[in-house]
Write an enzyme that holds these catalytic residues in place. Sequence first.
Site, PDB file in Angstrom:
ATOM      1  N   LYS A   1      60.991  41.551 -40.357  1.00  0.00           N
ATOM      2  CA  LYS A   1      61.234  40.161 -40.747  1.00  0.00           C
ATOM      3  C   LYS A   1      60.635  39.876 -42.117  1.00  0.00           C
ATOM      4  O   LYS A   1      61.294  39.294 -43.002  1.00  0.00           O
ATOM      5  CB  LYS A   1      60.633  39.214 -39.713  1.00  0.00           C
ATOM      6  CG  LYS A   1      60.811  37.742 -40.043  1.00  0.00           C
ATOM      7  CD  LYS A   1      59.775  36.856 -39.371  1.00  0.00           C
ATOM      8  CE  LYS A   1      58.452  36.946 -40.095  1.00  0.00           C
ATOM      9  NZ  LYS A   1      57.458  35.965 -39.606  1.00  0.00           N
TER      10      LYS A   1
ATOM     11  N   CYS B   1      70.113  15.819 -30.446  1.00  0.00           N
ATOM     12  CA  CYS B   1      70.751  16.973 -31.075  1.00  0.00           C
ATOM     13  C   CYS B   1      72.257  16.785 -31.066  1.00  0.00           C
ATOM     14  O   CYS B   1      72.854  16.381 -30.050  1.00  0.00           O
ATOM     15  CB  CYS B   1      70.370  18.263 -30.351  1.00  0.00           C
ATOM     16  SG  CYS B   1      71.108  19.751 -31.073  1.00  0.00           S
TER      17      CYS B   1
ATOM     18  N   CYS C   1      64.822  21.523 -31.955  1.00  0.00           N
ATOM     19  CA  CYS C   1      64.868  22.531 -30.885  1.00  0.00           C
ATOM     20  C   CYS C   1      63.480  23.134 -30.713  1.00  0.00           C
ATOM     21  O   CYS C   1      63.232  24.301 -31.039  1.00  0.00           O
ATOM     22  CB  CYS C   1      65.898  23.601 -31.224  1.00  0.00           C
ATOM     23  SG  CYS C   1      66.401  24.615 -29.816  1.00  0.00           S
TER      24      CYS C   1
ATOM     25  N   CYS D   1      66.907  17.504 -26.924  1.00  0.00           N
ATOM     26  CA  CYS D   1      68.357  17.673 -26.791  1.00  0.00           C
ATOM     27  C   CYS D   1      69.094  16.343 -26.881  1.00  0.00           C
ATOM     28  O   CYS D   1      70.278  16.309 -27.251  1.00  0.00           O
ATOM     29  CB  CYS D   1      68.688  18.360 -25.467  1.00  0.00           C
ATOM     30  SG  CYS D   1      68.007  20.023 -25.301  1.00  0.00           S
TER      31      CYS D   1
ATOM     32  N   CYS E   1      75.986  23.173 -26.539  1.00  0.00           N
ATOM     33  CA  CYS E   1      74.905  24.132 -26.329  1.00  0.00           C
ATOM     34  C   CYS E   1      74.789  24.452 -24.838  1.00  0.00           C
ATOM     35  O   CYS E   1      74.645  23.540 -24.016  1.00  0.00           O
ATOM     36  CB  CYS E   1      73.588  23.574 -26.858  1.00  0.00           C
ATOM     37  SG  CYS E   1      72.170  24.668 -26.579  1.00  0.00           S
TER      38      CYS E   1
END
Length: 393
Positions: free
Chosen positions: A255, A335, A325, A332, A341
Amino acid sequence: MSSPFFTQSRTATTRVTRSGGGQRSGGTLAAALRSRLSGRQSEANTAPSVEVKVEAEEEKVSEQEEPFTAAPSTGDKLLQQSTVQPKPEPEASPPRRRRRLVKLEYEKEDVASGIKTEDWEPPAWKRQLEFIRDMRSGRDAPVDKMGAEKCYDAGAPAHVGVRRFQVLVSLMLSSQTKDQVTAAAMQKLRTHGCTAQNVLATDDKTLGELIYPVGFWRNKVKYLKRTSAVLQEEFGGDIPNSVEGLVRLPGVGPKMAHLAMDIAWNQVSGIGVDTHVHRISNRLGWLRKPTKNPEDTRKALEEWLPRELWSEINWLLVGFGQQVCLPISPLCSVCLNQFSCPSAHRSSPAKRPKSGPPRSPSPRIKAEPGRDQTINQKTLSPTGQRRVIICAI
């Protein structure tokens, strides 16, 4: 018999047989006829043989001029092997229908493993990405203000690799650490002198005080010292310009390597997947199957996500994970992807919590001076909650 017919015939017969000249002439005629018949028979016997010989010679000539198409015998095979003959040009056949073309349109081959895998992409991912862009349009997440792109000294000389070294150090400190803590530690390091040479000249105790309280700060002190030594010796204080060279450094993972290539060298080599990208990709169903670690998530995303989005996806999902999130109790209800989702409304609150100071703990019971408190009895209230009765003695 007295019939004139029989009398005439007998007389004629007697005349022929009894006359001498007639007998000689009859023999001569018979011999001539016989000779003629034998001559004709010999001609009949000799003519076909000549014709057969001519036909046989013509067949031999035709065999030499034209290829023999019948099944060759063993002798013919040996003769053909011993004599080199030019191969006849194949006739142009009509093009065959390639049935695999339709299948290859939906398949791709992994060059490394040699396994063909079908092209796959999650449903409605483009619409979900646009919604995330809308929710991230404010650019007010911690990563936008205190990320690795904001931690290096913009006034540091770039030709000696000081900026790139600071980008790498900020990425090493950000592991298991919030951006606010990483930014504060980088500020102290920059004031002290964040170069490979200065890090090597600083003792472990002082270096630990500068980067504290980042996560695993004791291990990161060792990694910084060892990495600075390698960079100073092999690269003159700069960082490698390849993922293979970066991952060889102590404390640097895939990463960090991909993010360093993007930020420091402006080269997109892969997707930088941290805990936020790993969590959100699994929640949105952007993976063919759930993954257990960020490295598997990176490989799964790179299989289908277009390369032009690899640099943007880390910044988008990290800020989205910091604001909406969340790891625990995601929001949620606010969102835009809550209807597409697959993980929406599973562990999220009904409303967004109000901003303000954290809830204060319940007040404790203080006894009067000079008196002791002891628990005399514990009973249950009618609602089922435990009630503690405190008696002063």
